[in-house]
Scaffold this motif. Structure first.
Motif, PDB file in Angstrom:
ATOM      1  N   GLU A  40      46.719  31.981  35.691  1.00 15.21           N
ATOM      2  CA  GLU A  40      46.211  32.898  34.674  1.00 15.21           C
ATOM      3  C   GLU A  40      46.389  32.262  33.411  1.00 15.21           C
ATOM      4  O   GLU A  40      47.544  32.123  32.968  1.00 15.21           O
ATOM      5  CB  GLU A  40      46.711  34.285  34.559  1.00 15.21           C
ATOM      6  N   GLY A  41      45.412  31.852  32.683  1.00 17.47           N
ATOM      7  CA  GLY A  41      45.800  30.797  31.566  1.00 17.47           C
ATOM      8  C   GLY A  41      46.399  29.434  32.042  1.00 17.47           C
ATOM      9  O   GLY A  41      46.039  29.216  32.874  1.00 17.47           O
ATOM     10  N   THR A  42      47.200  28.922  31.180  1.00 22.87           N
ATOM     11  CA  THR A  42      47.575  27.812  31.192  1.00 22.87           C
ATOM     12  C   THR A  42      48.815  27.630  32.106  1.00 22.87           C
ATOM     13  O   THR A  42      49.435  26.643  32.775  1.00 22.87           O
ATOM     14  CB  THR A  42      47.860  26.685  29.840  1.00 22.87           C
ATOM     15  N   ASP A  43      49.757  28.683  31.840  1.00 25.22           N
ATOM     16  CA  ASP A  43      51.231  28.752  32.428  1.00 25.22           C
ATOM     17  C   ASP A  43      51.665  29.962  33.252  1.00 25.22           C
ATOM     18  O   ASP A  43      52.877  30.320  33.221  1.00 25.22           O
ATOM     19  CB  ASP A  43      52.228  28.358  31.306  1.00 25.22           C
ATOM     20  N   ARG A  44      50.795  30.948  33.544  1.00 25.45           N
ATOM     21  CA  ARG A  44      50.913  32.042  34.124  1.00 25.45           C
ATOM     22  C   ARG A  44      50.273  32.197  35.555  1.00 25.45           C
ATOM     23  O   ARG A  44      49.365  31.477  35.580  1.00 25.45           O
ATOM     24  CB  ARG A  44      50.386  33.443  33.439  1.00 25.45           C
ATOM     25  N   ILE A  45      50.910  33.103  36.203  1.00 22.92           N
ATOM     26  CA  ILE A  45      50.615  33.133  37.697  1.00 22.92           C
ATOM     27  C   ILE A  45      50.201  34.706  37.919  1.00 22.92           C
ATOM     28  O   ILE A  45      51.429  35.468  37.728  1.00 22.92           O
ATOM     29  CB  ILE A  45      51.239  32.711  38.711  1.00 22.92           C
ATOM     30  N   ARG A  46      49.274  35.066  38.323  1.00 17.41           N
ATOM     31  CA  ARG A  46      48.964  36.536  38.605  1.00 17.41           C
ATOM     32  C   ARG A  46      48.977  36.706  40.278  1.00 17.41           C
ATOM     33  O   ARG A  46      48.222  36.050  40.818  1.00 17.41           O
ATOM     34  CB  ARG A  46      47.605  36.837  38.058  1.00 17.41           C
ATOM     35  N   ILE A  47      49.412  37.731  40.759  1.00 19.52           N
ATOM     36  CA  ILE A  47      49.553  38.046  41.949  1.00 19.52           C
ATOM     37  C   ILE A  47      49.099  39.547  42.320  1.00 19.52           C
ATOM     38  O   ILE A  47      49.617  40.649  41.631  1.00 19.52           O
ATOM     39  CB  ILE A  47      50.991  38.008  42.581  1.00 19.52           C
ATOM     40  N   PHE A  48      47.979  39.734  42.914  1.00 23.81           N
ATOM     41  CA  PHE A  48      47.623  41.125  43.453  1.00 23.81           C
ATOM     42  C   PHE A  48      48.051  41.305  44.857  1.00 23.81           C
ATOM     43  O   PHE A  48      47.588  40.425  45.769  1.00 23.81           O
ATOM     44  CB  PHE A  48      46.083  41.065  43.242  1.00 23.81           C
ATOM     45  N   ILE A  78      38.364  35.034  47.067  1.00 26.62           N
ATOM     46  CA  ILE A  78      39.554  35.781  47.343  1.00 26.62           C
ATOM     47  C   ILE A  78      39.813  36.857  46.402  1.00 26.62           C
ATOM     48  O   ILE A  78      40.152  37.961  46.757  1.00 26.62           O
ATOM     49  CB  ILE A  78      40.560  34.922  47.407  1.00 26.62           C
ATOM     50  N   ALA A  79      39.742  36.380  45.118  1.00 24.59           N
ATOM     51  CA  ALA A  79      39.987  37.445  43.913  1.00 24.59           C
ATOM     52  C   ALA A  79      38.869  38.578  44.069  1.00 24.59           C
ATOM     53  O   ALA A  79      39.287  39.717  43.790  1.00 24.59           O
ATOM     54  CB  ALA A  79      39.690  36.918  42.760  1.00 24.59           C
ATOM     55  N   ALA A  80      37.733  38.582  44.360  1.00 23.64           N
ATOM     56  CA  ALA A  80      36.633  39.342  44.607  1.00 23.64           C
ATOM     57  C   ALA A  80      37.035  40.269  45.646  1.00 23.64           C
ATOM     58  O   ALA A  80      36.784  41.714  45.584  1.00 23.64           O
ATOM     59  CB  ALA A  80      35.242  38.929  44.767  1.00 23.64           C
ATOM     60  N   PHE A  81      37.211  39.910  46.918  1.00 27.79           N
ATOM     61  CA  PHE A  81      37.964  40.665  47.850  1.00 27.79           C
ATOM     62  C   PHE A  81      38.898  41.431  47.499  1.00 27.79           C
ATOM     63  O   PHE A  81      38.952  42.629  47.906  1.00 27.79           O
ATOM     64  CB  PHE A  81      37.851  39.740  49.074  1.00 27.79           C
ATOM     65  N   ILE A  82      39.886  40.911  46.959  1.00 29.24           N
ATOM     66  CA  ILE A  82      41.157  41.630  46.767  1.00 29.24           C
ATOM     67  C   ILE A  82      41.033  42.679  45.721  1.00 29.24           C
ATOM     68  O   ILE A  82      41.617  43.722  45.715  1.00 29.24           O
ATOM     69  CB  ILE A  82      42.279  40.577  46.252  1.00 29.24           C
ATOM     70  N   THR A  83      40.249  42.060  44.636  1.00 24.84           N
ATOM     71  CA  THR A  83      39.922  43.305  43.600  1.00 24.84           C
ATOM     72  C   THR A  83      39.329  44.670  44.195  1.00 24.84           C
ATOM     73  O   THR A  83      39.731  45.682  43.849  1.00 24.84           O
ATOM     74  CB  THR A  83      38.970  42.682  42.452  1.00 24.84           C
ATOM     75  N   ASP A  84      38.088  44.423  45.159  1.00 23.27           N
ATOM     76  CA  ASP A  84      37.778  45.615  45.669  1.00 23.27           C
ATOM     77  C   ASP A  84      38.855  46.238  46.610  1.00 23.27           C
ATOM     78  O   ASP A  84      38.824  47.703  46.624  1.00 23.27           O
ATOM     79  CB  ASP A  84      36.661  44.936  46.765  1.00 23.27           C
ATOM     80  N   LYS A  85      39.725  45.526  47.184  1.00 24.68           N
ATOM     81  CA  LYS A  85      40.621  46.301  48.027  1.00 24.68           C
ATOM     82  C   LYS A  85      41.815  47.038  47.057  1.00 24.68           C
ATOM     83  O   LYS A  85      42.155  48.155  47.354  1.00 24.68           O
ATOM     84  CB  LYS A  85      41.624  45.318  48.846  1.00 24.68           C
ATOM     85  N   MET A  86      42.044  46.540  45.930  1.00 21.61           N
ATOM     86  CA  MET A  86      42.807  47.120  45.191  1.00 21.61           C
ATOM     87  C   MET A  86      42.432  48.407  44.311  1.00 21.61           C
ATOM     88  O   MET A  86      43.045  49.524  44.394  1.00 21.61           O
ATOM     89  CB  MET A  86      43.021  46.192  43.860  1.00 21.61           C
ATOM     90  N   GLU A  87      41.069  48.403  44.288  1.00 19.29           N
ATOM     91  CA  GLU A  87      40.187  49.509  43.698  1.00 19.29           C
ATOM     92  C   GLU A  87      40.422  50.712  44.836  1.00 19.29           C
ATOM     93  O   GLU A  87      40.546  51.972  44.436  1.00 19.29           O
ATOM     94  CB  GLU A  87      38.934  49.334  43.299  1.00 19.29           C
TER      95      GLU A  87
END
Length: 364
Positions: free
Chosen positions: A185-193, A47-56
């Protein structure tokens, strides 16, 4: 997407009978099952790879949240203190000086057999729950110190992050946001794209409100349909079923999600039917025991964000502080209900760390 369940009343363990509607899960398999064999990480990577491509290509928004670890520690130690107090009272163990100190719980028990009994009962209650494992220290002169193990604390934090991710995914889905990547992202963070979304403030507003789980008695003095067309009794309101859209006339909340200390999927011991089980903390146990003792034979609603997900009938007083919800569930559906119950009791609020608009890459 899960298939809808037929509404029916099914006897439950611990004297509950539930008419259940089920919430569709945002993933094809329960998170626990996926995590067990590494599929969750693989799915996230794709999912991350697909979304990263869309973000670019499209640009979009990047949002980072941090879970409140201080609130998590406070909730864990408060629940531990309540569990210790409940165990001491039920075991008729003489004690003094029960208090929360430095991330743990101290209690003085003069009798060595009493200290042993407390430790044994707490260990038994935590069996099969790695997040509830305890380190017990004999501080001398009858003073016993109990604290979550480092491994248990780390497991609680992972569970909190996973539950927060599940809540974020569900909220995004409810808001009609279909193109998104939600990753730890790390132990206590969450990243949303969010590809194509250039207004991150509109998304962060979705998470400003905490998931609300409530346990409410159902008013039987009139039908919900009558209340809709007339004047409902004072202190009541009409809620609708999450799946069946049926109206329920409910009273003010008697318990809320903050009183739930654990929720998870499981199976009945006899038929191996998937269920969602939950456990209250000490305060919730006392309240639930009182409510069920005073209202035997009456229905009550379990509601999520003002939508009724089930409507049990109280068959007898429930004093053990736990219950099980069944209704011809698949394991996926039982996991979804448990996740929603946990989401209502998330002790760690999400703190916004960053929101950023990312412009699409320039075309060559």
């Amino acid at each position: 997407m899960t298939t809808p369940l037929r509404d029916r009343i099914t006897p439950l363990l611990l004297a509950l009978a539930v008419t259940s509607g089920i919430i569709a899960s945002t993933i094809a398999l329960p998170r626990a099952a996926l995590a067990a064999d590494g599929q969750l990480d693989k799915m996230r990577a794709k999912i991350a790879a697909f979304i990263t491509d869309k973000m670019e290509k499209l640009g979009g928004s990047r949002i980072i949240y941090k879970v409140d670890t201080d609130a998590l520690r406070e909730a864990v130690t408060t629940d531990l203190r309540d569990d210790v107090y409940k165990t001491l009272r039920e075991g008729r163990i003489a004690f003094s000086g029960l208090a929360i100190r430095d991330g743990g719980v101290d209690v003085k028990i003069a009798d060595a057999k009493g200290r042993e009994l407390l430790t044994r009962k707490l260990a038994s209650a935590a069996e099969g729950l790695p997040t509830h494992a305890l380190a017990v220290t004999d501080a001398g002169d009858g003073l016993t110190r109990l604290a979550p193990t480092d491994a248990a604390s780390a497991a609680r934090l992972r569970d909190l992050v996973e539950d927060s991710i599940a809540m974020i995914e569900q909220r995004l889905k409810d808001a009609g946001v279909t193109l998104a990547s939600v990753q730890p992202e790390g132990t206590d963070r969450i990243r949303i794209f969010l590809p194509g979304t250039m207004e991150p403030e509109r998304i962060t507003a979705i998470f400003a409100r905490k998931v609300k789980v409530s346990f409410r008695l159902i008013d039987v003095t009139m039908s919900a349909e009558q209340a809709q067309s007339g004047t409902p009794p004072a202190g009541t309101e009409v809620m609708f079923g999450f799946k069946d859209k049926r109206p329920y006339l409910v009273k003010a909340s008697a318990l809320d999600g903050d009183d739930i200390s654990y929720a998870g999927p499981g199976f009945t011991s006899d038929t191996k039917e998937p269920i969602a089980s939950f456990r209250f903390n000490g305060r919730g146990t006392r309240r639930f025991a009182h409510i069920t003792a005073e209202n035997v034979g009456m229905p009550f609603a379990i509601a999520l964000d003002d939508k009724v997900i089930s409507a049990p009938v109280i068959r007898e007083p429930i004093t053990g502080g736990s219950g099980q919800i069944s209704g011809n569930f698949t394991l996926e559906e039982a996991n979804s209900v448990a996740m929603l119950l946990r989401a209502g009791s998330l002790p760690g609020r999400l703190g916004l760390v960053e929101q950023q608009v990312i412009q699409p890459a320039a075309k060559p």
